[in-house]
Design a protein around this motif. Structure first.
Motif, PDB file in Angstrom:
ATOM      1  N   GLU A  85       0.806  -1.226   0.000  1.00 11.66           N
ATOM      2  CA  GLU A  85       0.000   0.000   0.000  1.00 11.66           C
ATOM      3  C   GLU A  85       0.835   1.271   0.000  1.00 11.66           C
ATOM      4  O   GLU A  85       0.418   2.278  -0.552  1.00 11.66           O
ATOM      5  CB  GLU A  85      -0.953  -0.011   1.194  1.00 11.66           C
ATOM      6  CG  GLU A  85      -2.018  -1.080   1.065  1.00 11.66           C
ATOM      7  CD  GLU A  85      -2.874  -1.242   2.305  1.00 11.66           C
ATOM      8  OE1 GLU A  85      -2.671  -0.494   3.289  1.00 11.66           O
ATOM      9  OE2 GLU A  85      -3.754  -2.131   2.288  1.00 11.66           O
ATOM     10  N   HIS A  86       2.016   1.244   0.609  1.00 11.15           N
ATOM     11  CA  HIS A  86       2.798   2.467   0.745  1.00 11.15           C
ATOM     12  C   HIS A  86       3.952   2.610  -0.239  1.00 11.15           C
ATOM     13  O   HIS A  86       4.476   3.703  -0.401  1.00 11.15           O
ATOM     14  CB  HIS A  86       3.301   2.609   2.186  1.00 11.15           C
ATOM     15  CG  HIS A  86       2.187   2.704   3.177  1.00 11.15           C
ATOM     16  ND1 HIS A  86       1.991   1.784   4.170  1.00 11.15           N
ATOM     17  CD2 HIS A  86       1.166   3.584   3.276  1.00 11.15           C
ATOM     18  CE1 HIS A  86       0.915   2.109   4.854  1.00 11.15           C
ATOM     19  NE2 HIS A  86       0.396   3.187   4.336  1.00 11.15           N
ATOM     20  N   THR A  87       4.328   1.515  -0.888  1.00  7.82           N
ATOM     21  CA  THR A  87       5.429   1.602  -1.855  1.00  7.82           C
ATOM     22  C   THR A  87       5.023   1.030  -3.209  1.00  7.82           C
ATOM     23  O   THR A  87       5.063   1.720  -4.230  1.00  7.82           O
ATOM     24  CB  THR A  87       6.675   0.843  -1.330  1.00  7.82           C
ATOM     25  OG1 THR A  87       7.014   1.363  -0.050  1.00  7.82           O
ATOM     26  CG2 THR A  87       7.850   1.002  -2.267  1.00  7.82           C
ATOM     27  N   GLN A  96       2.259   2.825  -5.296  1.00  7.09           N
ATOM     28  CA  GLN A  96       2.670   4.112  -5.868  1.00  7.09           C
ATOM     29  C   GLN A  96       3.498   3.889  -7.137  1.00  7.09           C
ATOM     30  O   GLN A  96       3.301   4.584  -8.133  1.00  7.09           O
ATOM     31  CB  GLN A  96       3.472   4.931  -4.848  1.00  7.09           C
ATOM     32  CG  GLN A  96       2.627   5.627  -3.804  1.00  7.09           C
ATOM     33  CD  GLN A  96       1.940   4.670  -2.826  1.00  7.09           C
ATOM     34  OE1 GLN A  96       2.413   3.564  -2.584  1.00  7.09           O
ATOM     35  NE2 GLN A  96       0.805   5.086  -2.291  1.00  7.09           N
ATOM     36  N   GLY A 104       1.326   2.430  -9.907  1.00 10.92           N
ATOM     37  CA  GLY A 104       0.427   3.462 -10.431  1.00 10.92           C
ATOM     38  C   GLY A 104       1.058   4.241 -11.576  1.00 10.92           C
ATOM     39  O   GLY A 104       0.356   4.784 -12.436  1.00 10.92           O
ATOM     40  N   LYS A 105       2.379   4.281 -11.599  1.00  7.26           N
ATOM     41  CA  LYS A 105       3.086   4.978 -12.678  1.00  7.26           C
ATOM     42  C   LYS A 105       3.242   4.099 -13.915  1.00  7.26           C
ATOM     43  O   LYS A 105       3.504   4.597 -14.995  1.00  7.26           O
ATOM     44  CB  LYS A 105       4.478   5.413 -12.188  1.00  7.26           C
ATOM     45  CG  LYS A 105       4.425   6.425 -11.064  1.00  7.26           C
ATOM     46  CD  LYS A 105       5.801   6.722 -10.529  1.00  7.26           C
ATOM     47  CE  LYS A 105       5.700   7.667  -9.341  1.00  7.26           C
ATOM     48  NZ  LYS A 105       6.998   7.897  -8.708  1.00  7.26           N
TER      49      LYS A 105
END
Length: 144
Positions: A113-115, A118, A121-122
């Motif tokens: 969830e935190h790495t 993200q 998502g790119k």
């Protein structure tokens, strides 16, 4: 719904099942039921996640190491689940192993969830995020 929302929803369920399992005691019906639910949820989630979410990411240079790490953590959880299954529910070791599993689960979920999310998502377009969520949810539905 995108893939991150779909996975997060299942992560919340896993966190709750871990909380319930680690609050049980002895060889009780409640412990057995909660354990079976948690184990099943973790197994189908890992399988669906690897097939639909990790699989396309493992071919991406930026994501390959992260995807492999996530899959390795799934295998570590599998090994802990086997250890729990091989331990008598009345044994104090059973709860120790269950807590170790839930700590591993929590670490894995936080990592994702935190790495991982993200970075992923790119990599994915909005259309891909929605399509992968659809595939993931279908996989989960098939095995629930």
């Amino acid at each position: 719904m995108n893939i991150f929302e779909a996975i997060r929803k299942d992560h919340d369920k896993q966190r709750e099942l871990c909380r319930l399992v680690t609050s049980t005691s002895g060889e009780s019906k409640g412990r057995k039921e909660m354990w079976e639910k948690l184990k099943h949820e973790l197994q189908i989630h890992a399988d669906a996640e690897e097939r639909t979410f990790y699989s396309p990411l493992i071919h991406n240079d930026m994501m390959q190491e992260h995807a492999r790490h996530g899959i390795a953590e799934h295998h570590e959880m599998d090994e802990l689940m086997e250890k729990i299954d091989d331990t008598h529910m009345d044994s104090p070791a059973w709860l120790v192993y269950a807590k170790q599993l839930c700590e591993k689960v929590e670490h894995h979920l936080d990592d994702e969830e935190h790495t991982f999310f993200q970075l992923a998502g790119k990599v994915f377009s909005e259309t891909q995020k929605t399509a992968i969520a659809k595939d993931y949810l279908e996989e989960m539905k098939k095995h629930r």
